[in-house]
Design a protein around this motif. Structure first.
Motif, PDB file in Angstrom:
ATOM      1  N   THR A   1       0.817  -1.211   0.000  1.00 64.07           N
ATOM      2  CA  THR A   1       0.000   0.000   0.000  1.00 64.07           C
ATOM      3  C   THR A   1       0.851   1.261   0.000  1.00 64.07           C
ATOM      4  OG1 THR A   1      -0.089  -0.001   2.404  1.00 64.07           O
ATOM      5  CG2 THR A   1      -1.855  -1.181   1.243  1.00 64.07           C
ATOM      6  N   MET A   2       0.207   2.365  -0.388  1.00 62.12           N
ATOM      7  CA  MET A   2       0.869   3.667  -0.390  1.00 62.12           C
ATOM      8  C   MET A   2      -0.188   4.759  -0.321  1.00 62.12           C
ATOM      9  SD  MET A   2       1.873   4.053  -4.442  1.00 62.12           S
ATOM     10  CE  MET A   2       2.296   5.783  -4.320  1.00 62.12           C
ATOM     11  N   PRO A   3       0.164   5.964   0.114  1.00 67.95           N
ATOM     12  CA  PRO A   3      -0.786   7.077   0.141  1.00 67.95           C
ATOM     13  C   PRO A   3      -1.046   7.632  -1.257  1.00 67.95           C
ATOM     14  CG  PRO A   3       1.362   7.822   0.870  1.00 67.95           C
ATOM     15  CD  PRO A   3       1.460   6.329   0.715  1.00 67.95           C
ATOM     16  N   ASP A   4      -2.099   8.412  -1.386  1.00 63.45           N
ATOM     17  CA  ASP A   4      -2.510   8.983  -2.667  1.00 63.45           C
ATOM     18  C   ASP A   4      -1.369   9.732  -3.340  1.00 63.45           C
ATOM     19  OD1 ASP A   4      -5.965   9.370  -2.489  1.00 63.45           O
ATOM     20  OD2 ASP A   4      -4.795   8.700  -0.768  1.00 63.45           O
ATOM     21  N   CYS A   5      -1.116   9.379  -4.601  1.00 61.86           N
ATOM     22  CA  CYS A   5      -0.124  10.044  -5.455  1.00 61.86           C
ATOM     23  C   CYS A   5       1.311   9.867  -4.951  1.00 61.86           C
ATOM     24  CB  CYS A   5      -0.406  11.544  -5.608  1.00 61.86           C
ATOM     25  SG  CYS A   5      -2.078  11.975  -6.083  1.00 61.86           S
ATOM     26  N   GLY A   6       1.504   9.155  -3.842  1.00 62.41           N
ATOM     27  CA  GLY A   6       2.832   9.086  -3.240  1.00 62.41           C
ATOM     28  C   GLY A   6       3.270  10.410  -2.663  1.00 62.41           C
ATOM     29  N   LEU A   7       2.299  11.298  -2.404  1.00 58.98           N
ATOM     30  CA  LEU A   7       2.639  12.658  -1.977  1.00 58.98           C
ATOM     31  C   LEU A   7       2.273  12.925  -0.522  1.00 58.98           C
ATOM     32  CD1 LEU A   7       1.714  14.625  -5.226  1.00 58.98           C
ATOM     33  CD2 LEU A   7       3.999  14.030  -4.363  1.00 58.98           C
ATOM     34  N   MET A   8       2.383  11.877   0.304  1.00 59.81           N
ATOM     35  CA  MET A   8       2.312  12.038   1.754  1.00 59.81           C
ATOM     36  C   MET A   8       3.344  11.118   2.380  1.00 59.81           C
ATOM     37  SD  MET A   8      -1.501  12.398   3.351  1.00 59.81           S
ATOM     38  CE  MET A   8      -2.047  10.828   2.729  1.00 59.81           C
ATOM     39  N   ALA A   9       4.039  11.606   3.374  1.00 60.01           N
ATOM     40  CA  ALA A   9       4.982  10.770   4.117  1.00 60.01           C
ATOM     41  C   ALA A   9       4.233  10.110   5.271  1.00 60.01           C
ATOM     42  CB  ALA A   9       6.149  11.611   4.627  1.00 60.01           C
TER      43      ALA A   9
END
Length: 468
Positions: free
Chosen positions: A127-135
């Motif tokens: 999994t990953m956060p939306d757009c990869g634009l959150m740490a």
């Protein structure tokens, strides 16, 4: 051997057991899948499980090991890759709910090709956060990914699922991607070893000026084995370097005596490290000095907010991705509200603003690279904080990437940077220390990280049973 002992093995032991026929890739995979499915309900780190496909791959690996024809140091190793690594026939959602109906990928990113050719057994995506634009570990598609060291705490991001799953024993290694710290941050939060390679060392698609793929695992030896497989040349990535043919896992030994190592604890702007983080970095410097290195303070050349132009660039990037999404409702189910609001801010910036920001990034890059002259390596915090709640998008809700200042600079300078756990705080949450080297010195960074792994006195009591 118990299931816990099996999933806790390092890759050298695992592949050695394959070679001696003590273990079979098929039985190891089945144990890993059973464990992964048992823990994933609490950490929410994996999706798109492919057990039948993985078992077929494991059987092929088993036949190769029997024939003494293994393909390399990852043959038969159960592992995962991040949502944002394209693989033919697998989903590519980029963490965004609005993409849930998108067709599977019709192309392979270079890491996927390298892993397949090496015989690695991929059983799920992470999994990953939306757009990869959150740490952070929050996603409109995947939900909240939680840290197995403490389920109330954040995994970091954007390789959130990779960090949580490896720490919990759901796979041995994983491939993440890093645009402002996305391999190093979750590794630090989850107690792992990781490397953001020199830009171009590991080719990736789409080609990018600041994002690259990198290895994540529970030990330096494991990530070095993964790096050995991932390094290659791929002309589809215009930044790709010629293959160096280095077998990183076979060259990790090194004496640190005489190395000149800087200790960076203040970037010159932004948040200062918490006491526990600063203490961990300074204690790491003391360990290196005790081993014979020349350790002195490294003074940042930055006296202005150098994260601001990076934030502007990524905000514009996010705005373009937001505008390219399939028709959606803008509900929390389709796009994370923090990411949406931040991305929409990109509409305010003109072409001149963006060009000006790129110039400011270039100024920062030149200053930082000049400051590294005369040093062999620099150690620094990976994050200024130990952790923050799992439900939060970052330390700041308004600027989800603001707390990445210790990592994001080195995406711009293209330098290799690793992370290794060097301490725990009073809550027994991991604290990562970052090791930064000169461009192209990926081996040296891994060697120093391996030395620190040997020098540290802590015990990595991995949370194979996630802790409340």
């Amino acid at each position: 051997m118990s299931a816990e002992e099996l999933i806790g093995m390092n890759l050298a032991g695992l592949t050695g057991a394959y070679a001696s026929r003590e273990l079979s890739p098929v039985e190891v995979l089945q144990a890993v899948i059973n464990h992964s499915m048992a823990v994933n309900g609490s950490i929410n780190a994996l999706f798109s499980f492919r057990p039948e496909q993985a078992i077929a791959s494991a059987r092929q690996s088993e036949a190769r090991w029997k024939a003494k024809a293994a393909l390399g140091p990852l043959d038969g190793v159960p592992m995962t890759v991040k949502d944002s690594v394209a693989m033919v026939g697998w989903p590519y959602f980029h963490g965004i709910g609005a993409n849930r109906s998108q067709p599977p990928s019709n192309y392979d990113s270079p890491p996927a090709i390298a892993l397949r050719e090496a015989g690695a057994v991929i059983f799920a995506k992470t999994t990953m956060p939306d757009c990869g634009l959150m740490a952070s570990g929050i996603s409109s598609l995947h939900g909240i990914t939680r840290n197995p060291w403490g389920l109330a705490w954040n995994t970091g991001g954007s390789s959130a699922g990779a960090g949580a799953s490896i720490a919990a024993g759901a796979g041995f290694v994983s491939v993440g991607t890093d645009i402002a710290g996305s391999v190093r941050l979750p590794a630090a939060h989850c107690g792992l070893a990781s490397l953001k390679p020199t830009h171009g060392r590991v080719p990736h698609l789409p080609a990018d000026t600041m994002r690259m793929a990198g290895p994540m695992g529970r030990s330096v030896d494991d990530i070095a084995r993964l790096l050995t497989v991932l390094t290659r040349q791929d002309e589809r990535d215009t930044w790709s370097l010629p293959a160096d043919d280095v077998r990183y896992h076979e060259r990790l030994g090194r004496d640190v005596k005489g190395l000149k190592i800087g200790v960076l604890t203040d970037m010159g702007f932004g948040a200062k490290p918490e006491a526990a983080v600063r203490n961990a970095v300074e204690a790491t410097g003391e360990l290196l000095a005790g081993a014979g290195a020349i350790v002195e303070p490294f003074i940042s050349p930055l006296d202005y907010d150098a994260i601001a132009p990076i934030d502007l660039f990524l905000q514009v990037r996010g705005y373009l991705e937001y505008n390219s999404l399939p028709p959606h409702t803008d509900s929390e189910r389709d796009i994370n509200p923090y990411v949406r609001e931040w991305c929409l801010g990109g509409a305010r910036h003109s072409g001149a603003d963006l060009y000006r920001a790129l110039g400011q990034i270039g100024k920062m890059k030149a200053a930082m690279l000049a400051a590294f002259e005369g040093w062999d390596y620099v150690i620094a915090p990976t994050l200024a904080v130990v952790n923050f709640p799992a439900e939060e998008p970052g330390v700041s809700r308004e600027k989800p990437l603001e707390h990445t200042l210790f990592t994001a600079m080195f995406n711009q300078t293209c330098q290799p940077a690793s992370t290794i756990c060097m301490a725990f705080d009073r809550r027994h949450l991991p604290i990562g220390v970052q090791i930064i080297g000169h461009r192209f010195d990926d081996l040296g960074v891994l060697q120093l990280t391996k030395s620190l792994e040997g020098l540290r006195s802590l015990t990595m009591d991995w949370p194979f049973h996630p802790r409340a």
